[in-house]
Design an enzyme around this catalytic site. Sequence first.
Site, PDB file in Angstrom:
ATOM      1  N   LYS A 298      59.809  21.993 -32.622  1.00  0.00           N
ATOM      2  CA  LYS A 298      58.439  22.515 -32.445  1.00  0.00           C
ATOM      3  C   LYS A 298      58.503  24.022 -32.201  1.00  0.00           C
ATOM      4  CE  LYS A 298      58.726  23.354 -27.815  1.00  0.00           C
ATOM      5  NZ  LYS A 298      58.805  24.729 -27.304  1.00  0.00           N
TER       6      LYS A 298
ATOM      7  N   ASP B 119      58.248  18.468 -22.702  1.00  0.00           N
ATOM      8  CA  ASP B 119      57.880  18.596 -24.117  1.00  0.00           C
ATOM      9  C   ASP B 119      57.952  17.267 -24.876  1.00  0.00           C
ATOM     10  OD1 ASP B 119      57.416  21.286 -23.850  1.00  0.00           O
ATOM     11  OD2 ASP B 119      59.366  21.905 -24.656  1.00  0.00           O
TER      12      ASP B 119
END
Length: 283
Positions: free
Chosen positions: A9, A132
């Site tokens: 990401k 995350d």
Amino acid sequence: MIGGTAYAKINLGLRVGGLREDGFHSVNGVFQSIDLSDSLTLDSAEVDSILTSGGKSVPEGLDNLAFRAAAAVREYAGVTQPLAMTLDKRIPTAAGLGGGSADAAAALGMAGTYFSTGRGVLESIAPRLGSDVPFCLRGGTAQVGGRGESVTSIEDLGGFALGLVVPPFEIATPKVFAAWDQLDDPSGLHVGDIDLPPALRGEGGLVNDLYPAAVALAPDIDDWRRDLVTRWGRAVMLSGSGPALYAFFIDKEEAADAIEVAPVGARLAEAVDLHPVGWSLAT
Ligand code: C5P
């Protein structure tokens, strides 16, 4: 055997709030999966094991976040079946690209399939593994808040690709947040609408508040960023706690041309597209 893919990401800006009572910081920003991935497999075995891409079996590797993710699903399923995991890494570690979290999210998904657990179970385990991991489990494009556990999917972004450069050093996320506290909660550099692709305009620009803290720990980041700004003639942003740096290009071809003129010595220099999911099962 089950195979899976875990996507890295980037943070399209990251606003950081104060230190919370639980020791984490509140964060706010758009997280985006990208087409840079690790590969995993999961199979039944005689004993638990994890084999990483170096071809070396690491005993202490059972502490690996991805293995812990699979083991947590197994525990929920109430079974003791030993598991063999393989992990072929391409996502640079400690780079601000969420590689470890992506592997954990893919391992959750794979183990969920293997042990036939529902998605709700995986979503309840994800935040326990790391801030995350909830985003990586969802993937695509999402507005993220809380300490990372609040994930709201938004419409897929498009119309741009990224030139991604990871300087040749690692940065530990906890140290960056600690430096941010010590610096008295600084704001990051502001990238205004004019420097953003159309899909990202109209929100007041992008800022990564962890930038000053990352530079305080690793001053070379600022040299790498300035060098890229000069070479590419455009704004360059830090992803998460760094040191991954990226800039926006019209498409992957234009980004690939930019990568041709990136400085030598990076851990990774690659043109990447956005990706619509955080993980997938191999077909
Ligand atoms: O959750 P994760 O293990 O990825 O976080 C690593 C460290 O980064 C935490 O222990 C904390 O020091 C810091 N962190 C934070 N606030 C967040 C996420 C991470 O302070 N929202």
